[in-house]
Design a protein around this motif. Structure first.
Motif, PDB file in Angstrom:
ATOM      1  N   LEU A 105       0.822  -1.207   0.000  1.00  0.00           N
ATOM      2  CA  LEU A 105       0.000   0.000   0.000  1.00  0.00           C
ATOM      3  C   LEU A 105       0.860   1.263   0.000  1.00  0.00           C
ATOM      4  CD1 LEU A 105      -2.868  -1.016   2.436  1.00  0.00           C
ATOM      5  CD2 LEU A 105      -3.111  -0.439   0.014  1.00  0.00           C
ATOM      6  N   ILE A 106       1.929   1.254   0.783  1.00  0.00           N
ATOM      7  CA  ILE A 106       2.814   2.419   0.821  1.00  0.00           C
ATOM      8  C   ILE A 106       3.502   2.602  -0.530  1.00  0.00           C
ATOM      9  CG2 ILE A 106       4.952   3.325   1.821  1.00  0.00           C
ATOM     10  CD1 ILE A 106       2.473   3.749   3.559  1.00  0.00           C
ATOM     11  N   LEU A 107       3.988   1.507  -1.111  1.00  0.00           N
ATOM     12  CA  LEU A 107       4.626   1.613  -2.428  1.00  0.00           C
ATOM     13  C   LEU A 107       3.638   2.103  -3.480  1.00  0.00           C
ATOM     14  CD1 LEU A 107       6.849  -1.586  -2.475  1.00  0.00           C
ATOM     15  CD2 LEU A 107       7.582   0.794  -2.312  1.00  0.00           C
ATOM     16  N   GLU A 108       2.411   1.630  -3.394  1.00  0.00           N
ATOM     17  CA  GLU A 108       1.398   2.080  -4.349  1.00  0.00           C
ATOM     18  C   GLU A 108       1.069   3.553  -4.132  1.00  0.00           C
ATOM     19  OE1 GLU A 108      -2.952   0.874  -6.163  1.00  0.00           O
ATOM     20  OE2 GLU A 108      -2.181  -0.244  -4.442  1.00  0.00           O
ATOM     21  N   ALA A 109       0.970   3.968  -2.873  1.00  0.00           N
ATOM     22  CA  ALA A 109       0.685   5.385  -2.586  1.00  0.00           C
ATOM     23  C   ALA A 109       1.795   6.276  -3.129  1.00  0.00           C
ATOM     24  CB  ALA A 109       0.515   5.584  -1.086  1.00  0.00           C
ATOM     25  N   ILE A 110       3.042   5.840  -2.979  1.00  0.00           N
ATOM     26  CA  ILE A 110       4.159   6.616  -3.525  1.00  0.00           C
ATOM     27  C   ILE A 110       4.058   6.685  -5.040  1.00  0.00           C
ATOM     28  CG2 ILE A 110       6.666   6.590  -3.872  1.00  0.00           C
ATOM     29  CD1 ILE A 110       6.855   5.411  -0.991  1.00  0.00           C
ATOM     30  N   THR A 111       3.763   5.552  -5.661  1.00  0.00           N
ATOM     31  CA  THR A 111       3.659   5.515  -7.119  1.00  0.00           C
ATOM     32  C   THR A 111       2.527   6.410  -7.613  1.00  0.00           C
ATOM     33  OG1 THR A 111       4.480   3.249  -7.065  1.00  0.00           O
ATOM     34  CG2 THR A 111       3.442   3.983  -9.104  1.00  0.00           C
ATOM     35  N   VAL A 161     -12.054  -2.597  -0.341  1.00  0.00           N
ATOM     36  CA  VAL A 161     -11.785  -1.170  -0.540  1.00  0.00           C
ATOM     37  C   VAL A 161     -10.513  -0.988  -1.367  1.00  0.00           C
ATOM     38  CG1 VAL A 161     -11.213   1.000   0.628  1.00  0.00           C
ATOM     39  CG2 VAL A 161     -13.024  -0.460   1.530  1.00  0.00           C
ATOM     40  N   ILE A 162      -9.491  -1.791  -1.088  1.00  0.00           N
ATOM     41  CA  ILE A 162      -8.254  -1.724  -1.879  1.00  0.00           C
ATOM     42  C   ILE A 162      -8.559  -2.031  -3.339  1.00  0.00           C
ATOM     43  CG2 ILE A 162      -6.029  -2.856  -2.289  1.00  0.00           C
ATOM     44  CD1 ILE A 162      -5.827  -3.227   0.774  1.00  0.00           C
ATOM     45  N   LEU A 193     -10.264   0.844  -5.001  1.00  0.00           N
ATOM     46  CA  LEU A 193      -9.333   1.916  -5.358  1.00  0.00           C
ATOM     47  C   LEU A 193      -8.590   1.584  -6.651  1.00  0.00           C
ATOM     48  CD1 LEU A 193      -7.896   2.909  -1.863  1.00  0.00           C
ATOM     49  CD2 LEU A 193      -9.498   4.196  -3.284  1.00  0.00           C
ATOM     50  N   GLN A 194      -8.307   0.295  -6.854  1.00  0.00           N
ATOM     51  CA  GLN A 194      -7.669  -0.101  -8.119  1.00  0.00           C
ATOM     52  C   GLN A 194      -8.610   0.190  -9.289  1.00  0.00           C
ATOM     53  OE1 GLN A 194      -4.482  -0.813  -7.605  1.00  0.00           O
ATOM     54  NE2 GLN A 194      -5.103  -0.683  -5.461  1.00  0.00           N
ATOM     55  N   VAL A 195      -9.889  -0.125  -9.092  1.00  0.00           N
ATOM     56  CA  VAL A 195     -10.878   0.167 -10.137  1.00  0.00           C
ATOM     57  C   VAL A 195     -10.959   1.672 -10.369  1.00  0.00           C
ATOM     58  CG1 VAL A 195     -13.338   0.028 -10.720  1.00  0.00           C
ATOM     59  CG2 VAL A 195     -12.170  -1.959  -9.747  1.00  0.00           C
ATOM     60  N   GLY A 196     -10.847   2.449  -9.294  1.00  0.00           N
ATOM     61  CA  GLY A 196     -10.838   3.904  -9.426  1.00  0.00           C
ATOM     62  C   GLY A 196      -9.667   4.391 -10.263  1.00  0.00           C
ATOM     63  N   LEU A 197      -8.506   3.796 -10.067  1.00  0.00           N
ATOM     64  CA  LEU A 197      -7.351   4.174 -10.876  1.00  0.00           C
ATOM     65  C   LEU A 197      -7.536   3.747 -12.329  1.00  0.00           C
ATOM     66  CD1 LEU A 197      -4.418   3.288  -8.465  1.00  0.00           C
ATOM     67  CD2 LEU A 197      -5.104   5.563  -9.199  1.00  0.00           C
ATOM     68  N   TRP A 251      -2.242  -7.243  -6.580  1.00  0.00           N
ATOM     69  CA  TRP A 251      -3.193  -7.602  -5.529  1.00  0.00           C
ATOM     70  C   TRP A 251      -3.871  -8.935  -5.819  1.00  0.00           C
ATOM     71  CZ3 TRP A 251      -2.645  -5.821  -0.977  1.00  0.00           C
ATOM     72  CH2 TRP A 251      -2.137  -4.550  -0.770  1.00  0.00           C
ATOM     73  N   ALA A 252      -4.179  -9.193  -7.078  1.00  0.00           N
ATOM     74  CA  ALA A 252      -4.775 -10.494  -7.434  1.00  0.00           C
ATOM     75  C   ALA A 252      -3.806 -11.612  -7.098  1.00  0.00           C
ATOM     76  CB  ALA A 252      -5.144 -10.515  -8.913  1.00  0.00           C
ATOM     77  N   TRP A 253      -2.530 -11.427  -7.426  1.00  0.00           N
ATOM     78  CA  TRP A 253      -1.533 -12.444  -7.118  1.00  0.00           C
ATOM     79  C   TRP A 253      -1.367 -12.611  -5.607  1.00  0.00           C
ATOM     80  CZ3 TRP A 253       3.359 -11.648  -4.814  1.00  0.00           C
ATOM     81  CH2 TRP A 253       4.151 -12.793  -4.748  1.00  0.00           C
ATOM     82  N   ALA A 254      -1.279 -11.514  -4.867  1.00  0.00           N
ATOM     83  CA  ALA A 254      -1.090 -11.578  -3.417  1.00  0.00           C
ATOM     84  C   ALA A 254      -2.272 -12.245  -2.727  1.00  0.00           C
ATOM     85  CB  ALA A 254      -0.863 -10.176  -2.849  1.00  0.00           C
TER      86      ALA A 254
END
Length: 122
Positions: free
Chosen positions: A12-18, A63-64, A67-71, A92-95
């Motif tokens: 989540l942090i890496l995604e927020a940075i990206t 919710v995560i 948010l991907q759908v939102g992006l 996220w699907a893989w995880a």
């Protein structure tokens, strides 16, 4: 599955940075940061950071994914942001598949850490 929460928090942090690094793209190609697109990207980045503190809740994973759908919904207006969403959706699907597989193997007792070693005399 406490360890998986750690992986989720890191992702989540890496995604927020990206997503945060996509703000200059929105400023240049999306009409500016003060537009609806700009505020949406900033809001998603902030929501990703906030979700790190809420990972114990059962509703966090949907919710995560939302948010991907939102992006991804930026596909026609800002394809670069949509690509970020697609890449992280694949992660996220893989995880989540990996988490399900580990939980299944844990319940069946087939994880390597659950096996008795023949040479240890246990």
């Amino acid at each position: 599955m406490k360890s998986f929460r750690g992986v989720m928090a890191g992702a989540l942090i890496l995604e927020a940075i990206t997503v945060g690094l996509a703000v200059p793209v929105v400023a240049r190609l999306g009409g500016g940061v003060g537009t609806g697109k700009g505020w949406a990207v900033i809001g998603i980045a902030v929501a990703l950071v906030v979700l790190c503190g809420l990972l114990k809740r059962s509703w966090v994973v949907p919710v995560i994914l939302a948010l991907q759908v939102g992006l991804i919904s930026f596909f026609f207006t800002l394809p670069a942001v949509a690509i970020i969403g697609l890449l992280f959706l694949a992660f996220w699907a893989w995880a989540l598949w990996l988490r399900r597989d580990v939980a299944r193997r844990m319940a069946a007792g087939t994880l390597p850490s659950q096996q008795r070693r023949a040479d240890s005399g246990e």
